[in-house]
Design a protein around this motif. Structure first.
Motif, PDB file in Angstrom:
ATOM      1  N   ILE A   1       3.163   0.781  -3.456  1.00 54.03           N
ATOM      2  CA  ILE A   1       4.560   0.552  -3.848  1.00 54.03           C
ATOM      3  C   ILE A   1       4.888  -0.932  -3.800  1.00 54.03           C
ATOM      4  O   ILE A   1       5.520  -1.479  -4.713  1.00 54.03           O
ATOM      5  CB  ILE A   1       5.497   1.359  -2.929  1.00 54.03           C
ATOM      6  CG1 ILE A   1       5.293   2.868  -3.162  1.00 54.03           C
ATOM      7  CG2 ILE A   1       6.946   0.971  -3.167  1.00 54.03           C
ATOM      8  CD1 ILE A   1       6.067   3.737  -2.194  1.00 54.03           C
ATOM      9  N   LEU A   2       4.452  -1.602  -2.727  1.00 51.78           N
ATOM     10  CA  LEU A   2       4.689  -3.042  -2.614  1.00 51.78           C
ATOM     11  C   LEU A   2       3.959  -3.791  -3.723  1.00 51.78           C
ATOM     12  O   LEU A   2       4.493  -4.749  -4.301  1.00 51.78           O
ATOM     13  CB  LEU A   2       4.229  -3.534  -1.245  1.00 51.78           C
ATOM     14  CG  LEU A   2       4.473  -5.023  -0.938  1.00 51.78           C
ATOM     15  CD1 LEU A   2       5.970  -5.324  -0.943  1.00 51.78           C
ATOM     16  CD2 LEU A   2       3.854  -5.398   0.406  1.00 51.78           C
ATOM     17  N   GLY A   3       2.729  -3.346  -4.043  1.00 51.04           N
ATOM     18  CA  GLY A   3       1.958  -3.989  -5.098  1.00 51.04           C
ATOM     19  C   GLY A   3       2.532  -3.782  -6.480  1.00 51.04           C
ATOM     20  O   GLY A   3       2.156  -4.489  -7.426  1.00 51.04           O
ATOM     21  N   THR A   4       3.399  -2.808  -6.642  1.00 47.34           N
ATOM     22  CA  THR A   4       4.116  -2.615  -7.911  1.00 47.34           C
ATOM     23  C   THR A   4       5.443  -3.348  -7.906  1.00 47.34           C
ATOM     24  O   THR A   4       5.863  -3.901  -8.935  1.00 47.34           O
ATOM     25  CB  THR A   4       4.355  -1.114  -8.158  1.00 47.34           C
ATOM     26  OG1 THR A   4       3.099  -0.420  -8.170  1.00 47.34           O
ATOM     27  CG2 THR A   4       5.073  -0.877  -9.476  1.00 47.34           C
ATOM     28  N   LEU A   5       6.106  -3.361  -6.765  1.00 48.23           N
ATOM     29  CA  LEU A   5       7.429  -3.976  -6.675  1.00 48.23           C
ATOM     30  C   LEU A   5       7.362  -5.491  -6.878  1.00 48.23           C
ATOM     31  O   LEU A   5       8.195  -6.067  -7.596  1.00 48.23           O
ATOM     32  CB  LEU A   5       8.045  -3.652  -5.316  1.00 48.23           C
ATOM     33  CG  LEU A   5       9.515  -4.034  -5.113  1.00 48.23           C
ATOM     34  CD1 LEU A   5      10.400  -3.306  -6.115  1.00 48.23           C
ATOM     35  CD2 LEU A   5       9.950  -3.731  -3.685  1.00 48.23           C
TER      36      LEU A   5
ATOM     37  N   ALA B   1       5.079  -3.181 -14.564  1.00 45.46           N
ATOM     38  CA  ALA B   1       5.508  -2.975 -13.175  1.00 45.46           C
ATOM     39  C   ALA B   1       7.016  -2.752 -13.103  1.00 45.46           C
ATOM     40  O   ALA B   1       7.493  -1.885 -12.352  1.00 45.46           O
ATOM     41  CB  ALA B   1       5.103  -4.170 -12.321  1.00 45.46           C
ATOM     42  N   ALA B   2       7.780  -3.513 -13.889  1.00 44.46           N
ATOM     43  CA  ALA B   2       9.229  -3.299 -13.932  1.00 44.46           C
ATOM     44  C   ALA B   2       9.549  -1.916 -14.485  1.00 44.46           C
ATOM     45  O   ALA B   2      10.469  -1.229 -14.005  1.00 44.46           O
ATOM     46  CB  ALA B   2       9.893  -4.385 -14.772  1.00 44.46           C
ATOM     47  N   GLY B   3       8.788  -1.486 -15.498  1.00 46.70           N
ATOM     48  CA  GLY B   3       8.978  -0.139 -16.039  1.00 46.70           C
ATOM     49  C   GLY B   3       8.677   0.938 -15.012  1.00 46.70           C
ATOM     50  O   GLY B   3       9.355   1.972 -14.955  1.00 46.70           O
ATOM     51  N   ALA B   4       7.649   0.703 -14.186  1.00 40.61           N
ATOM     52  CA  ALA B   4       7.329   1.665 -13.138  1.00 40.61           C
ATOM     53  C   ALA B   4       8.467   1.765 -12.123  1.00 40.61           C
ATOM     54  O   ALA B   4       8.786   2.854 -11.634  1.00 40.61           O
ATOM     55  CB  ALA B   4       6.027   1.266 -12.443  1.00 40.61           C
TER      56      ALA B   4
ATOM     57  N   LEU C   1       0.477   3.640  -8.215  1.00 38.59           N
ATOM     58  CA  LEU C   1      -0.924   3.549  -8.624  1.00 38.59           C
ATOM     59  C   LEU C   1      -1.268   2.164  -9.161  1.00 38.59           C
ATOM     60  O   LEU C   1      -2.389   1.684  -8.983  1.00 38.59           O
ATOM     61  CB  LEU C   1      -1.230   4.621  -9.677  1.00 38.59           C
ATOM     62  CG  LEU C   1      -1.370   6.053  -9.141  1.00 38.59           C
ATOM     63  CD1 LEU C   1      -1.584   7.028 -10.283  1.00 38.59           C
ATOM     64  CD2 LEU C   1      -2.518   6.150  -8.141  1.00 38.59           C
ATOM     65  N   PHE C   2      -0.313   1.502  -9.840  1.00 41.36           N
ATOM     66  CA  PHE C   2      -0.597   0.148 -10.309  1.00 41.36           C
ATOM     67  C   PHE C   2      -0.805  -0.788  -9.123  1.00 41.36           C
ATOM     68  O   PHE C   2      -1.755  -1.576  -9.095  1.00 41.36           O
ATOM     69  CB  PHE C   2       0.551  -0.364 -11.180  1.00 41.36           C
ATOM     70  CG  PHE C   2       0.431  -1.818 -11.532  1.00 41.36           C
ATOM     71  CD1 PHE C   2      -0.568  -2.260 -12.381  1.00 41.36           C
ATOM     72  CD2 PHE C   2       1.313  -2.751 -11.013  1.00 41.36           C
ATOM     73  CE1 PHE C   2      -0.694  -3.604 -12.705  1.00 41.36           C
ATOM     74  CE2 PHE C   2       1.205  -4.090 -11.327  1.00 41.36           C
ATOM     75  CZ  PHE C   2       0.194  -4.515 -12.177  1.00 41.36           C
ATOM     76  N   GLY C   3       0.088  -0.700  -8.141  1.00 45.44           N
ATOM     77  CA  GLY C   3      -0.091  -1.526  -6.945  1.00 45.44           C
ATOM     78  C   GLY C   3      -1.362  -1.184  -6.202  1.00 45.44           C
ATOM     79  O   GLY C   3      -2.044  -2.069  -5.669  1.00 45.44           O
ATOM     80  N   ALA C   4      -1.701   0.101  -6.159  1.00 45.16           N
ATOM     81  CA  ALA C   4      -2.956   0.501  -5.514  1.00 45.16           C
ATOM     82  C   ALA C   4      -4.156  -0.060  -6.265  1.00 45.16           C
ATOM     83  O   ALA C   4      -5.162  -0.448  -5.650  1.00 45.16           O
ATOM     84  CB  ALA C   4      -3.035   2.027  -5.449  1.00 45.16           C
ATOM     85  N   GLN C   5      -4.057  -0.121  -7.594  1.00 50.85           N
ATOM     86  CA  GLN C   5      -5.147  -0.703  -8.379  1.00 50.85           C
ATOM     87  C   GLN C   5      -5.316  -2.178  -8.050  1.00 50.85           C
ATOM     88  O   GLN C   5      -6.456  -2.675  -7.939  1.00 50.85           O
ATOM     89  CB  GLN C   5      -4.880  -0.512  -9.869  1.00 50.85           C
ATOM     90  CG  GLN C   5      -6.032  -0.961 -10.751  1.00 50.85           C
ATOM     91  CD  GLN C   5      -5.697  -0.864 -12.222  1.00 50.85           C
ATOM     92  OE1 GLN C   5      -4.570  -1.135 -12.621  1.00 50.85           O
ATOM     93  NE2 GLN C   5      -6.670  -0.480 -13.036  1.00 50.85           N
TER      94      GLN C   5
ATOM     95  N   THR D   1      -7.207   8.933 -12.173  1.00 49.06           N
ATOM     96  CA  THR D   1      -8.565   8.683 -12.661  1.00 49.06           C
ATOM     97  C   THR D   1      -8.618   7.410 -13.489  1.00 49.06           C
ATOM     98  O   THR D   1      -9.557   6.612 -13.370  1.00 49.06           O
ATOM     99  CB  THR D   1      -9.047   9.876 -13.501  1.00 49.06           C
ATOM    100  OG1 THR D   1      -8.880  11.085 -12.750  1.00 49.06           O
ATOM    101  CG2 THR D   1     -10.508   9.724 -13.879  1.00 49.06           C
ATOM    102  N   ILE D   2      -7.610   7.191 -14.312  1.00 56.18           N
ATOM    103  CA  ILE D   2      -7.589   6.006 -15.165  1.00 56.18           C
ATOM    104  C   ILE D   2      -7.403   4.731 -14.341  1.00 56.18           C
ATOM    105  O   ILE D   2      -8.116   3.745 -14.512  1.00 56.18           O
ATOM    106  CB  ILE D   2      -6.472   6.140 -16.221  1.00 56.18           C
ATOM    107  CG1 ILE D   2      -6.827   7.236 -17.221  1.00 56.18           C
ATOM    108  CG2 ILE D   2      -6.242   4.821 -16.946  1.00 56.18           C
ATOM    109  CD1 ILE D   2      -5.757   7.483 -18.255  1.00 56.18           C
ATOM    110  N   PHE D   3      -6.445   4.759 -13.422  1.00 51.37           N
ATOM    111  CA  PHE D   3      -6.127   3.549 -12.655  1.00 51.37           C
ATOM    112  C   PHE D   3      -7.249   3.203 -11.682  1.00 51.37           C
ATOM    113  O   PHE D   3      -7.709   2.052 -11.639  1.00 51.37           O
ATOM    114  CB  PHE D   3      -4.812   3.737 -11.896  1.00 51.37           C
ATOM    115  CG  PHE D   3      -3.598   3.466 -12.731  1.00 51.37           C
ATOM    116  CD1 PHE D   3      -3.126   2.184 -12.892  1.00 51.37           C
ATOM    117  CD2 PHE D   3      -2.930   4.501 -13.362  1.00 51.37           C
ATOM    118  CE1 PHE D   3      -2.005   1.923 -13.670  1.00 51.37           C
ATOM    119  CE2 PHE D   3      -1.808   4.261 -14.141  1.00 51.37           C
ATOM    120  CZ  PHE D   3      -1.351   2.963 -14.298  1.00 51.37           C
TER     121      PHE D   3
END
Length: 580
Positions: free
Chosen positions: A42-46, A274-277, A426-430, A517-519
């Protein structure tokens, strides 16, 4: 789990305080493996949502990604489409479950309904969506069946049936999949209250059976259904794989746009993604908030009607809702049947009702394309399910041995991955995986699946494990058996069926994962789900039907195994069949 716990003195091991101290590590390890990556994600996306990602040149906080997001053409239409379809699907699913249960509860039809839930729960969303597309599209099986004798069409009509820009087919497919899940949660909640006594009192006051269930039983079980309902809302508002199949490219949902931005070769799009997420998370919060307001309104109206003592003689009888349930089951079965037909088709011209030429050679012809994704699906699913089972058994055994029982806060933690849009963390986790060097590894994919498998395995097994009579363990302890022997020789054999069913549920959840799976896999691991989504919009329906049908069959095989193994092992032990 570890949070918000209360100590009970009734444990069979309460007089053995030194037994299994190492078991106390299981809740801590589970929470660490479960919560820390989500919070980090979450932090990695924010941070990138505010233009802070040094790896991509974002060295200072800025609102530029949000300005780009607001100015993006079609962003508000996509957001409203996601919110409207998600809320509509959730509301319809919950209403259908309530009315079916109210009308059919304590009838033979309801008992039969419970027995057929397993297969419908096992079918992945994407397989059902592909089957729905092949069933309701302008060249789908229903139109073929009605043509040309009823429609006069000798070629597919230029109609927007499925996919459609309004999201009607998306809502319908989500309802088909979410109704069995909510019905299962409702059945579980009904087993925790004295329904017979409550209904008898309500009937004695002049209420009809359906109205009595809605006014006396539903208010008691809704507290236990709130989190599952919220999970359905979060999934429906933010779903990506089903939307990719059942919405046209010209009318995407917000989740589809976010995925496009994440996959864009222009790395600057990552900030807007990330803003969209984050916007997706706000939509989910708004949807849950609207549902909460609806709850309050229904509660006030229900109290008013109860205080007045009104009787609603217009309540629809059981036959109507039995028909609704039957139509839904028939539609879902037809979705699976059309996948099987296309997987065995050599030639199927419009408007023929059935293929004019059949062949089983499709399976051997595409064997090379099937083997890799099928093997990846099995390996990832079995690994994630096995790890989730070990964690779950460890946490549940810790509860038993040390008299610990999780409270409401622990349940919220368990549901956290289901309440947050996958794109939101998931983006932040990636980003975290890339920094650690694990990006694109098998371990990363298994871990990403574990985040969603673990809650379902725990929820599937916890009630059976907690409900096991402690007297069995006490008897074994009195005969000199140690806690470890009691666990392996008493509890595991008696709980074999719930354990295997929980594994089947976990495996089905893993098979259905698309975004994780994709991320986490960085495109290196093709599974049946990722391939099915890619092929759904292609021109070869035979290949798409083959992949989707195999994707649906793997979880079904898991449920058949979960039912068959205990029946075979305990075929000469009638009592063990009941416990297992």
């Amino acid at each position: 789990m570890a949070a918000d716990v209360s100590i009970k003195k009734t444990s069979a091991f309460s007089q053995r305080p030194n037994t299994g101290r190492w078991l106390k590590l299981f809740p801590l390890v589970t929470l660490a493996a479960f919560m820390l990556p989500i919070l980090a994600g979450i932090l990695g996306t924010l941070l990138p949502a505010f233009h802070f990602l040094p790896a991509l040149g974002g060295n200072h906080l800025s609102l530029e990604p949000w300005r780009q997001l607001v100015a993006y053409p079609g962003i508000w239409h996509a957001s409203l489409l996601s919110l409207a379809t998600g809320l509509t699907a959730s509301l319809l699913s919950f209403a259908i479950v309530c009315l079916i249960t109210a009308s059919l509860y304590q009838t033979s039809a309801f008992a039969r309904l419970r027995r057929v839930l397993g297969p419908f729960l096992a079918v992945p969303h994407t397989a059902l969506a592909v089957g729905f597309l092949f069933l309701f599209s302008p060249s789908g099986w229903i139109v073929r069946t009605l043509s040309p004798w009823a429609t006069g069409w000798d070629r597919p009509a230029d109609l927007t049936l499925s996919p459609d820009p309004a999201g009607v087919s998306l809502v319908a497919a989500l309802v088909l999949k979410e109704v069995p899940f909510l019905l299962l949660m409702t059945i579980g909640a009904l087993g925790q209250i004295p329904t017979k006594q409550n209904l008898a009192v309500a009937r004695s006051l002049g209420y009809r059976p359906g109205e009595a269930w809605l006014k006396t039983i539903l208010p008691q079980i809704y507290g236990r259904l709130r989190l599952p309902v919220y999970a359905v809302i979060a999934f429906s508002v933010s779903v990506v794989d089903v939307a990719l199949i059942l919405t046209p490219t010209t009318s995407p949902t917000l989740g589809i746009l976010i995925l496009r931005w994440f996959n864009d070769p222009d790395l600057d799009q990552q900030f807007m993604a990330a803003a969209g997420a984050c916007l997706q998370s706000l939509l989910v919060m708004a949807a849950i908030g609207l549902w909460w307001l609806l709850e309050r309104g229904v509660i006030l109206m229900g109290r008013w009607r109860l205080e007045r003592g009104t009787r609603d003689n217009r309540f629809t009888g059981s036959s109507v809702w039995l028909l609704v349930g039957g139509l839904m089951a028939l539609t879902a079965s037809a979705c699976m049947a059309v996948l099987a037909l296309w997987s065995l088709t050599r030639r199927w011209r419009f408007p023929d009702t059935l293929p004019s030429q059949w062949t089983a050679m499709n399976w051997s012809r595409y064997a090379d394309q099937l083997t890799g994704p099928a093997a990846s699906t099995l390996i990832i699913g079995l690994a994630a399910t096995a790890i989730a089972l070990v964690m779950t058994l460890g946490c549940l055994e810790t509860e038993k041995r040390h008299g610990i029982r999780p409270g409401t806060k622990a349940l919220w933690l368990l549901y956290l991955p289901l309440l947050i849009p996958q794109t939101a963390f998931l983006f932040g986790a990636q980003v975290l995986l890339v920094a650690s060097g694990w990006d694109g590894s098998l371990a990363a994919v298994v871990w990403s699946h574990l985040l969603f498998v673990l809650p379902y395995v725990f929820l599937s097994l916890s009630e059976s494990y907690r409900g096991l009579d402690d007297r069995y363990a006490r008897s074994a302890l009195c005969l000199g058996a140690g806690p470890g022997r009691v666990f392996w020789r008493i509890k595991i054999p008696m709980l074999l069926r719930p354990i295997l069913v929980a594994m089947a549920v976990g495996f089905a959840v893993s098979v259905a994962q698309y975004l994780p799976t994709i991320f986490a896999g960085a495109g290196r691991y093709a599974t049946l789900t990722t391939e099915t989504v890619s092929l759904a919009s292609g021109g070869d329906r035979r290949l798409a039907g083959l992949f989707a049908f195999l994707q649906a069959m793997l979880p079904l095989a898991g449920f058949w195994i979960a039912i068959g193994i205990p029946n075979w092992i305990y075929r000469h032990r009638r009592g063990m069949k009941g416990e297992a």
